[in-house]
Write an enzyme that holds these catalytic residues in place. Sequence first.
Site, short mmCIF file in Angstrom:
data_model
loop_
_atom_site.label_atom_id
_atom_site.label_comp_id
_atom_site.label_asym_id
_atom_site.label_seq_id
_atom_site.Cartn_x
_atom_site.Cartn_y
_atom_site.Cartn_z
N GLU A 293 9.27 7.32 -5.97
CA GLU A 293 8.27 6.94 -6.96
C GLU A 293 7.58 8.19 -7.46
O GLU A 293 7.03 8.97 -6.67
CB GLU A 293 7.25 5.95 -6.40
N ASP B 244 5.96 8.71 -3.52
CA ASP B 244 5.66 7.63 -2.58
C ASP B 244 6.95 6.85 -2.31
O ASP B 244 7.18 5.78 -2.87
CB ASP B 244 4.58 6.71 -3.18
N HIS C 111 5.52 1.08 -15.72
CA HIS C 111 6.19 0.79 -14.45
C HIS C 111 5.85 -0.63 -13.99
O HIS C 111 6.74 -1.40 -13.59
CB HIS C 111 5.76 1.80 -13.38
N GLU D 60 4.68 10.05 -8.94
CA GLU D 60 3.24 9.85 -9.07
C GLU D 60 2.51 11.20 -9.13
O GLU D 60 3.05 12.23 -8.72
CB GLU D 60 2.68 9.05 -7.89
N ASP E 70 -3.26 4.30 -2.70
CA ASP E 70 -2.24 4.33 -3.74
C ASP E 70 -2.60 3.29 -4.79
O ASP E 70 -2.72 2.09 -4.49
CB ASP E 70 -0.87 4.03 -3.14
N LYS F 253 6.31 1.39 2.81
CA LYS F 253 5.65 2.56 2.24
C LYS F 253 5.16 3.54 3.30
O LYS F 253 4.99 4.73 3.01
CB LYS F 253 4.44 2.12 1.42
#
Length: 424
Positions: A203, A237, A138, A205, A131, A257
Amino acid sequence: MLDDTHDPARRSFVASANGHADFPIQNLPLGVFAPPGGARRAGVAIGDRILDLPAVAPLLGGGAAEAVAATRDCRLNGFFALGAAARQALRAELSALLAEDSPAAAELGPVLHRAADCTLHLPSRIGDYTDFYAGIQHATNVGALFRPDQPLMPNYKHVPIGYHGRASSIVPSGTALRRPNGQRKPAAEATPSFGPSRNLDFELELGIWIGPGNALGTPIPIAEAADHIAGYCLLNDWSARDIQGWEYQPLGPFLAKNFCSTISPWVITPEALAPFRVAQPARPEGDPRPMDYLWDDHDQAEGALALELEVWLTLPGEAPHRLSTSDARGLYWTPAQLVAHHACGGCNLQPGDLFGTGTISTEAGYGSLLEITAGGRKPVTLPSGATRRFLEDGDTITLRARAHRAGFATIGFGDCTGTILAAP
């Protein structure tokens, strides 16, 4: 490279594909699915149908036949390993077979399954997941919440920041996830406690699928890095902000995470996205020029992707509400730069590895509730009157991405959706 497969006038005999928001004949993304009562196999999304790839293998020749043969284990790793020539050959033949005037239309009818009746799976075995943190808006927004005097660390504009994540907990869209347990210590509490995350977040992404790999100890030159990308997806995520805030120093995210990341199941190929490649946004005056191993003129000229991104929140019993919009051009580094950097020390990437770009925010829209609610201090109010600081049990988050350009058919990624269940 643009060719007949990108022709906006091309139509399919699959009626639902014509004008489809995500999967017109100009897209042709690949994935792994199981029809009702059937086993997994590779497929291609076309409108509201899925074409069974092994079933059409006898109609294919040359590189296209080789591409389908590489999916015989019901995963796309072997297909990813073949690289661009095989993808292009398969795309060309599928586009002709699915075209409005296809002589094979009647023959293909029985192997076009209703997508709504099928189960979608992860498209490949994910050996490793990395990641990145390439969304500069951000990074700036989050940094400002915790370090107002220095939102970005000194290294941010010099080196693509990333960490190695957990591949085993990546799930396809539609899979529910459990709120994680972990240690939490808000500033107002004297000692840490253990329990369900109170500050669960999404999140927004992009996911980057790795195609052909490299040998251990052999870097990937930036000019060749794009050749190692097999496709793209959406990636959520999920993040437990309170767990992360207590655990992340000095080594970064861990339990905050690794409990779950959700991806959209269709692989959008570089060929499908060719019309939507754009110049990487110019760096602000005063920002350092990337080092030579990260700089390629061609990549700077067309290495970014023009994608409109959306985040939708659905509360139980309520209509979906669009929380935010964003744009993939909010990434500070191109996908090729991420690949070149990852391999610059000799790390051996493998077909089916997955990268996350990092959360994509722009000045017009944020890619996380942490930003939308200013760290939870400014709850968002929904049309029903309900409010959210962070996500609650029963909430559903859906990510979407679409590519638009005048003179070309719009294509999309399909939904990336997950619903939150109570902590175990």
